[in-house]
Motif scaffolding. Sequence first.
Motif, short mmCIF file in Angstrom:
data_model
loop_
_atom_site.label_atom_id
_atom_site.label_comp_id
_atom_site.label_asym_id
_atom_site.label_seq_id
_atom_site.Cartn_x
_atom_site.Cartn_y
_atom_site.Cartn_z
N GLY A 113 -59.28 31.39 -100.61
CA GLY A 113 -59.97 32.10 -101.65
C GLY A 113 -59.12 33.51 -101.88
N GLY A 114 -58.09 33.59 -101.00
CA GLY A 114 -57.07 34.72 -101.22
C GLY A 114 -55.94 34.76 -102.24
N CYS A 115 -55.24 35.87 -102.56
CA CYS A 115 -54.31 35.87 -103.38
C CYS A 115 -52.63 35.69 -102.84
CB CYS A 115 -54.63 36.96 -104.53
SG CYS A 115 -53.34 36.98 -105.89
N ALA A 116 -52.00 35.17 -102.99
CA ALA A 116 -50.72 35.15 -102.52
C ALA A 116 -49.70 34.50 -103.33
CB ALA A 116 -50.62 34.65 -100.87
N VAL A 117 -48.46 34.95 -103.00
CA VAL A 117 -47.38 34.15 -103.80
C VAL A 117 -45.99 33.82 -102.32
CG1 VAL A 117 -47.85 34.73 -105.87
CG2 VAL A 117 -46.34 36.10 -104.71
N ALA A 118 -45.34 33.16 -102.60
CA ALA A 118 -44.36 32.79 -101.57
C ALA A 118 -42.97 33.57 -102.09
CB ALA A 118 -44.13 31.61 -101.41
N SER A 119 -42.28 33.91 -100.97
CA SER A 119 -40.64 34.34 -101.28
C SER A 119 -39.85 34.13 -100.29
CB SER A 119 -40.75 36.10 -101.37
OG SER A 119 -39.41 36.43 -100.82
N GLY A 120 -38.61 33.47 -100.60
CA GLY A 120 -37.55 33.03 -99.87
C GLY A 120 -36.45 34.01 -99.60
N HIS A 121 -36.79 35.22 -100.17
CA HIS A 121 -35.78 36.30 -100.26
C HIS A 121 -35.34 36.50 -98.63
CE1 HIS A 121 -37.49 37.02 -103.88
NE2 HIS A 121 -36.16 37.02 -104.42
N SER A 122 -33.73 36.72 -98.38
CA SER A 122 -33.56 37.39 -96.79
C SER A 122 -33.42 38.77 -97.06
CB SER A 122 -32.01 36.88 -96.71
OG SER A 122 -31.54 37.51 -95.62
N VAL A 123 -34.10 39.34 -95.93
CA VAL A 123 -34.17 40.92 -96.10
C VAL A 123 -32.91 41.52 -95.54
CG1 VAL A 123 -36.63 40.90 -95.67
CG2 VAL A 123 -34.99 40.73 -93.60
N ALA A 124 -31.84 40.61 -94.94
CA ALA A 124 -30.75 40.96 -94.40
C ALA A 124 -29.64 41.43 -95.72
CB ALA A 124 -30.17 40.12 -93.44
#
Length: 305
Positions: free
Chosen positions: A54-65
């Motif tokens: 029941g939570g709210c989330a989206v995915a990200s594939g970004h590289s923090v580097a």
Amino acid sequence: MTALDGRAVVVTGAGQGLGRAFACHAAGAGAAVVVNDVDVGLATETVGLITADGGCAVASGHSVADAEQAQALVDLCVAEYGRLDGLVNNAGLNYAVLPWDEEARLVKELVEVNVLGVIYTGLAAMRAMGRDGSIVNISSGAFLGQRGRGTYAATKGAVASLTYSWALDLEVAGIRVNAVCPLARTRMVLGCERSLRNCPPDRTPEKVAPLVTFLLGDRSRGVTGQVIRCNGPQLHIVGQPYFKAPVLERDSWDDESVERAFDEVFAAHLEPYGLEKRLPPTMREWLEPPRVPADLDDRAAVGES
């Protein structure tokens, strides 16, 4: 209301292990979460766990580097949720190797993710945050010194130092910055028999997650510039380095006077070095010896110390 109702949070390295636990716990506390991992498939799995509850989330594939991708990660949070209130800088790499066997390309990759990734994402996040924002950097007790993990320890020392400095700089903006040194049974310990013995199955990432959620929320208002260690059953503040007495003074120091200072005074005040030597005996049982993989690509992700 729960602790993070109405807040938007980015968790990096959240595809599995500690990062997944941090993201799921924050979502369970009411936060809308951007689940970041360079393995976007794992990030999507974490999103599925959150939304199933029941939570709210989206995915990200970004590289923090990469600085531009780190900025895009923050922009994604603002675009999805209209705000950014919290950042958990959890993404990281780790491997064990003796210093004379270090490979330059792996050192570079480790520093880019563990140090530059924290900096790039942190800078982007603090520019997007309003007052009462919170940054939680994931450091490691290894920054006190750990055998076979010199480069990793150095990166985590950089994260601790960065936490102290950012906490000072961001006081005026009302943004808090703290660091957590976690220990949990994750894939990082699976390849080492001693680690498995000393980090029992009940020391799960979920036992560290409440600390991170606390630091993200209003209930920790007034807590900033702290490095906090949690290994499941134990929770404590890590002391900052300090200038130690006695302080000797002369108009000038020469070769002979420096030698006498160490022979006659400082010899009795030398500091223990390394994590194992600094911990009391009851807290040393989980430490592992250096593990030198045959393949230096045998690395583990996600700042788990």
